[in-house]
Design an enzyme around this catalytic site. Sequence first.
Site, short mmCIF file in Angstrom:
data_model
loop_
_atom_site.label_atom_id
_atom_site.label_comp_id
_atom_site.label_asym_id
_atom_site.label_seq_id
_atom_site.Cartn_x
_atom_site.Cartn_y
_atom_site.Cartn_z
N HIS A 225 0.83 -1.21 0.00
CA HIS A 225 0.00 0.00 0.00
C HIS A 225 0.86 1.26 0.00
O HIS A 225 0.49 2.27 0.61
CB HIS A 225 -0.97 0.01 1.19
CG HIS A 225 -2.03 -1.05 1.08
ND1 HIS A 225 -2.90 -1.33 2.10
CD2 HIS A 225 -2.34 -1.92 0.07
CE1 HIS A 225 -3.71 -2.32 1.73
NE2 HIS A 225 -3.38 -2.69 0.49
N TYR B 192 0.77 -8.55 4.97
CA TYR B 192 0.86 -8.76 3.53
C TYR B 192 2.15 -9.53 3.18
O TYR B 192 2.16 -10.35 2.26
CB TYR B 192 0.83 -7.44 2.78
CG TYR B 192 -0.56 -6.90 2.56
CD1 TYR B 192 -1.31 -7.27 1.44
CD2 TYR B 192 -1.15 -6.02 3.46
CE1 TYR B 192 -2.59 -6.79 1.24
CE2 TYR B 192 -2.43 -5.52 3.27
CZ TYR B 192 -3.15 -5.91 2.15
OH TYR B 192 -4.42 -5.44 1.96
N ARG C 147 -2.73 -2.69 9.69
CA ARG C 147 -4.05 -2.65 10.32
C ARG C 147 -4.48 -4.02 10.85
O ARG C 147 -5.51 -4.13 11.52
CB ARG C 147 -5.10 -2.09 9.35
CG ARG C 147 -5.45 -2.95 8.17
CD ARG C 147 -6.38 -2.24 7.21
NE ARG C 147 -7.00 -3.15 6.25
CZ ARG C 147 -6.41 -3.63 5.17
NH1 ARG C 147 -5.15 -3.27 4.88
NH2 ARG C 147 -7.05 -4.46 4.36
#
Length: 805
Positions: free
Chosen positions: A263, A272, A326
């Site tokens: 991101h 990720y 997150r």
Amino acid sequence: MTTPWSRRGFLTVCSGTAVALGLGTRAFAAPDEFATLRARWRTLILGDGFSPTAEPFKSRLADLGTTASQYRATMAPAAGSLWPGLVYADPDPDTDQESFGYSANMNTSYTRLSTLAQAYCQPGTGLTGDAGLRDAIVTGLDHLHDDVYNASQARYGNWYNWQIGAPQALLDLCVLMYDALSATRIAGYLAAVDHFVPDSAVGSYTGTSTGANRVDLCRVLALRGVVGASAAKVALARDALSLVFPYVTSGDGLYADGSFIQHTTVPYTGSYGSVMLGGLGLLFALLAGSSWEVTDPNRQIVFDAVEHTWAPFLYNGLVMDGVAGRAISRGLTASDPKQIQQDDHLRGHPILASIVLLGQGASAAENARWRALVKGWMQRDYYSPPLADPVLGLPHLARLKRVQDDGSVTAVAEPTGHRLFPSMERATHRRPGWAAALSMADRRITYYETGNGENLRGWHTGSGMLYWWGGTFANGQYSDAFWPTVDPCRLPGTTVSRKALADAAGGDWGASKPDVNWVGGATDGQRAAVGQYLKGLQSTLVAKKSWFFLDDTVVCLGAGITCADGTAVETTVDNRNLGPAGGAPFTVDGTVQPASYPWSATLTGAKWAHIGGHGGYVFPSGATVRALRDARDGSWSTINKSGSTTVLNRKYLTMYVDHGTDPVNASYAYLLLPGATAAATRARAADPDWLTVLANTDSRQGVLVRSLGFTGVNFWFGGTVGTLTASDPCSVMISESEDGTAVIAVSDPMRMRTSLTLTWRRAVAAVTSAPGTLASAATGSTLTLSFGDLTGTAGAAQRVTVRLG
């Protein structure tokens, strides 16, 4: 009565003879190589080499059967849903945030069908080969295809559910239930995949087709090719992986310094990055030895990253939260009250198993090293033993069990040393018995990531949060409902304005970044000087923060703390999660403080403090410190819109420095001693000669520890500190050794210096090694180092070794 299944009988069902299942013959036969790949994928996603009658597999398989039975019993195909409560028909697809939930329900529906298929194929579930279950799965697949996931449907909600989540589960189902599906059915399912995941999804390395997302897309394309016997699709997937391998210098991917970004602005090694590592391991294993084997020599970068990128953030089985984005807000969910709470250990275990899988395609030496690392991490994870992990998939469980049982593998200890990751503004520090990590933010790296209603109050996690763990203690500090119950404005190590912030302040997907350049540091690989020019999120707060990572101590300095928000500003020395019971004794200057909750006190002139079972804290010049025992309520729903509303309570012991309202040039200084006893903490506080604070101002911060031969200085501007003079802003640390040598590490955290001169007023006989960036060196009674252009070093430390005079 349940039929007992032998291993051979189980394989017969899952490798699929149509006669055995009474389904008739297929309309076409796939080439042998695709059949081989289908069989291999089944093994990869179901696991192998374990006994279904032995633990921990017996219980896990029984649980799988119980869950599948519940899903089967509650399945109720209707327009817009397959299960009640999982409505995927979006009444208003123009409302993106609401649409996310509907598309997620579609994804969850396919995942539940996948669970049913696993129960059908796995032995020991009580549903193995059950014809009624088989028919229910086929009914569910047809319903989802006809109702929502088909070539005529327009996408809504979250792109991920259409391009990765649902098609991955669907294609797994196609493999597992291959002989139960007609050619016409499979063709329809594949047409839907082609519609939502066309070849153009990997046409360029941009947008949502980078890093972990691209590996996921390649998995979809590869399996679509395997199921549909399309050599072109498998080749496309293999070739599209190649853009994931090379190091990047901006945006998503792996960096030469070990960083991993997703991101664009978010350090994501533990979330990720875990997905990417696991996906690559699966694809390498699937295609090994086939016509489409991954042979790109750049795949060695991925193998190197196991020890360079992932291992530094793995500690005794957990993966550090500072690189989980997150995901830290994903605990219990509202939709599934039986779900196990996610935490840093449960995020770490799949990475261990993925490393084992990836090792099958690496060199023998790499594989041996990695298995030894994994065995060590497993053995030391007393807080959450991996083989008792309630959410770890059976294939991963089997891989880890084989490592544990392999007598030829000797567990290795946690390494010691320091690693700086300038490309994602993170640092890790490891010493015998403890580890620490630091999270910062700058103009390239976001304060925090929120999005999809997740991590709503992670505002200050990039404001110098200093995590630490013990080797045999306090490993549940951030695991045990820390994030929903901790005061988000009192995260350990941070300096924060108490100005109220809205949930998700700053914007989604890491949009908000501080307009600062000086963030980084210098290290010789064992010790370090690290600094952060801090600007508060949606605040006027500014500060200069420095950390000096040493053998048994982290020295923490703050200066220039200035704010005009009209609110108090605090620096949190520490905020220890003591669990539901609390109870850790707290001692200040030899006096044991009350153990009651709530309790608070202002400790004036405090020299040292100690939290039993955790560690010690020293205030070199004495300090006024606020201490607080607090029983805090919270729920996952407060930080994640999908979270459970169940109220949790955890007890905390917090120490913080109150800089007052609208401070001007306030400062602090303290030492963190992880794992230290009260006696050791008292002794350190009683030794005025151990530490010399050379400077702690808005311009320069530095320390000298003579007994270690350590000098560390962060020059926010050029100038002189002790025996060091720098022409321009930089970070410097020096370690002098007993053998008469010293290592001088210098970095340009701002990445702006086209030249830099450092003078050390110390006798030096010779420079014995230097990087190419060193333009000249003058030795003698004083050492002068002149560096050339440092803008291309990406903030990495330039190490010069000298022989002292």
